[in-house]
Design a protein around this motif. Sequence first.
Motif, PDB file in Angstrom:
ATOM      1  N   UNK A 191       0.983  -1.178  -0.118  1.00 55.14           N
ATOM      2  CA  UNK A 191      -0.267   0.266  -0.153  1.00 55.14           C
ATOM      3  C   UNK A 191       0.970   1.527  -0.427  1.00 55.14           C
ATOM      4  N   UNK A 192       0.262   2.071  -0.911  1.00 58.74           N
ATOM      5  CA  UNK A 192       0.988   3.321  -0.833  1.00 58.74           C
ATOM      6  C   UNK A 192       0.344   4.034   0.171  1.00 58.74           C
ATOM      7  N   UNK A 193       1.419   4.854   1.277  1.00 54.34           N
ATOM      8  CA  UNK A 193       0.694   5.495   3.091  1.00 54.34           C
ATOM      9  C   UNK A 193       1.125   6.575   3.142  1.00 54.34           C
ATOM     10  N   UNK A 194       2.243   6.830   2.218  1.00 62.57           N
ATOM     11  CA  UNK A 194       3.127   8.117   2.265  1.00 62.57           C
ATOM     12  C   UNK A 194       3.615   9.068   1.317  1.00 62.57           C
ATOM     13  N   UNK A 195       2.928  10.367   1.455  1.00 60.98           N
ATOM     14  CA  UNK A 195       3.603  11.595   0.406  1.00 60.98           C
ATOM     15  C   UNK A 195       4.427  12.240   0.707  1.00 60.98           C
ATOM     16  N   UNK A 196       5.918  12.054   0.607  1.00 61.41           N
ATOM     17  CA  UNK A 196       6.807  13.416   1.683  1.00 61.41           C
ATOM     18  C   UNK A 196       7.179  14.120  -0.517  1.00 61.41           C
ATOM     19  N   UNK A 197       6.358  15.059  -0.083  1.00 59.47           N
ATOM     20  CA  UNK A 197       6.470  16.126  -1.310  1.00 59.47           C
ATOM     21  C   UNK A 197       7.508  17.656  -1.354  1.00 59.47           C
ATOM     22  N   UNK A 205      -2.347   6.449 -15.975  1.00 54.36           N
ATOM     23  CA  UNK A 205      -3.275   6.172 -14.847  1.00 54.36           C
ATOM     24  C   UNK A 205      -2.569   5.737 -13.350  1.00 54.36           C
ATOM     25  N   UNK A 206      -3.300   5.027 -12.177  1.00 56.90           N
ATOM     26  CA  UNK A 206      -2.536   4.976 -11.502  1.00 56.90           C
ATOM     27  C   UNK A 206      -2.333   3.192 -11.670  1.00 56.90           C
ATOM     28  N   UNK A 265       6.039   2.573 -11.588  1.00 58.52           N
ATOM     29  CA  UNK A 265       7.452   2.053 -10.918  1.00 58.52           C
ATOM     30  C   UNK A 265       7.012   2.462  -9.561  1.00 58.52           C
ATOM     31  N   UNK A 266       5.889   2.071  -8.569  1.00 62.70           N
ATOM     32  CA  UNK A 266       5.720   2.588  -7.302  1.00 62.70           C
ATOM     33  C   UNK A 266       5.414   2.076  -6.166  1.00 62.70           C
ATOM     34  N   UNK A 267       4.339   0.644  -7.426  1.00 61.16           N
ATOM     35  CA  UNK A 267       4.089   0.307  -6.918  1.00 61.16           C
ATOM     36  C   UNK A 267       4.609  -1.646  -5.732  1.00 61.16           C
ATOM     37  N   UNK A 268       5.718  -1.006  -5.713  1.00 64.14           N
ATOM     38  CA  UNK A 268       6.823  -1.617  -4.768  1.00 64.14           C
ATOM     39  C   UNK A 268       7.381  -0.835  -3.477  1.00 64.14           C
ATOM     40  N   UNK A 269       6.710   0.327  -3.266  1.00 64.59           N
ATOM     41  CA  UNK A 269       7.095   1.494  -2.585  1.00 64.59           C
ATOM     42  C   UNK A 269       6.047   1.632  -1.352  1.00 64.59           C
ATOM     43  N   UNK A 270       6.260   1.914  -0.402  1.00 65.77           N
ATOM     44  CA  UNK A 270       4.710   2.522   0.424  1.00 65.77           C
ATOM     45  C   UNK A 270       5.498   3.991   0.605  1.00 65.77           C
ATOM     46  N   UNK A 271       5.675   4.655   0.614  1.00 71.77           N
ATOM     47  CA  UNK A 271       6.209   6.226   0.615  1.00 71.77           C
ATOM     48  C   UNK A 271       7.029   6.520  -0.379  1.00 71.77           C
ATOM     49  N   UNK A 272       6.998   8.003  -0.399  1.00 68.60           N
ATOM     50  CA  UNK A 272       7.842   8.321  -1.254  1.00 68.60           C
ATOM     51  C   UNK A 272       8.344  10.026  -0.703  1.00 68.60           C
ATOM     52  N   UNK A 273       9.588  10.857  -1.505  1.00 71.02           N
ATOM     53  CA  UNK A 273      10.192  11.543  -1.114  1.00 71.02           C
ATOM     54  C   UNK A 273      11.421  12.127  -1.688  1.00 71.02           C
ATOM     55  N   UNK A 294      -0.092  15.048  -9.399  1.00 73.46           N
ATOM     56  CA  UNK A 294      -0.765  13.154  -9.875  1.00 73.46           C
ATOM     57  C   UNK A 294      -0.825  12.159  -8.479  1.00 73.46           C
ATOM     58  N   UNK A 295       0.584  12.356  -7.987  1.00 70.30           N
ATOM     59  CA  UNK A 295       0.023  11.733  -6.543  1.00 70.30           C
ATOM     60  C   UNK A 295      -0.476  11.928  -5.350  1.00 70.30           C
ATOM     61  N   UNK A 296      -0.625  12.629  -5.463  1.00 69.98           N
ATOM     62  CA  UNK A 296      -1.780  13.167  -4.290  1.00 69.98           C
ATOM     63  C   UNK A 296      -3.500  12.861  -4.761  1.00 69.98           C
ATOM     64  N   UNK A 297      -3.776  12.964  -6.499  1.00 68.12           N
ATOM     65  CA  UNK A 297      -5.216  12.401  -6.610  1.00 68.12           C
ATOM     66  C   UNK A 297      -5.221  10.848  -6.363  1.00 68.12           C
ATOM     67  N   UNK A 298      -4.158  10.304  -7.227  1.00 63.34           N
ATOM     68  CA  UNK A 298      -4.062   8.585  -7.390  1.00 63.34           C
ATOM     69  C   UNK A 298      -4.101   8.110  -6.537  1.00 63.34           C
ATOM     70  N   UNK A 299      -3.541   8.530  -5.048  1.00 65.15           N
ATOM     71  CA  UNK A 299      -3.029   8.120  -3.188  1.00 65.15           C
ATOM     72  C   UNK A 299      -3.494   9.078  -2.955  1.00 65.15           C
TER      73      UNK A 299
END
Length: 281
Positions: free
Chosen positions: A28-34, A87-88, A94-102, A112-117
């Motif tokens: 699951x994508x849980x945290x977006x550090x933007x 699309x999601x 590219x991000x399906x293996x990640x629980x967070x991004x920074x 895009x990421x705020x809307x997709x997740x």
Amino acid sequence: MSGDYFGLPIDMSGKTWVDRHGSKRTKPMEVLVLGMPRTGTASMRMALTRLGYDHVYHMASVFHNPPDADIWHEAAAAWVGKRKPLTREEWDQVLGHAMAVTDFPAAVFWKELIEMYPEAKVVLTNRDRDAWWKSFNATIGASIKKMRSSWLATIDPTFVGRIRPMAYNMFGQYFGTMDVDEARYKEVFVQHYDNIRKATPPERLLDYNVSQGWEPLCEFLGKPVPEEDFPRVNESDYFHKTMGTIMGLRMQIAVKRVLSMAAPIVVAGVAVYFARTRGYF
């Protein structure tokens, strides 16, 4: 040959690289550090990893797996109408293996990421604008200026040849210019934070400075506070040292490749020369 970039191994041989086109989400994508790069994004990657988020996607992740750059390049192409927005399912590639991004490249695709997740919480790492510019200009800004030279990308198409166009287009389109202009970049810096604050519900957003340490971050994410100190990474010093090492290794590989390709031509040329001087044709 191998290297390391902010804690992620860099496989110079390419044997472990994976083309993620067609990949599905596995976590699951849980945290977006933007927040912008040079706002403690490397420290955040280490902190989130310590809190149990796996994998935390960072620019280092692209160096770890250069084929990822192809998908980020596709995402940037959508900004200028060269393809439809991802699309999601395509983001999950590219991000399906990640629980967070920074860090970049994820941060420039904040909308895009705020809307997709929508289920993911948003952390906005920030710092003084002038301090940010000084750090950015001395590291990423210097690299952007070097991107204008494409010779290494030409002789190293699998690594530099992938990452350079991704970064070049991403920075050029997001900041509106590849000229590292202080006034323009500071203006976009301010707009970046204003836009994200406006686009994110307050209950989903944490305005955060890494100098605040574990407490506000853990409270927001619902995680227990670790006993050890919050991780601190001197990103500027590490950036210069690591990028120099990586580019040096890639240059060695590229030069060897060029020489290996040129050797048969040289040998054939010498053979023809001696054949002609001896009157064989």
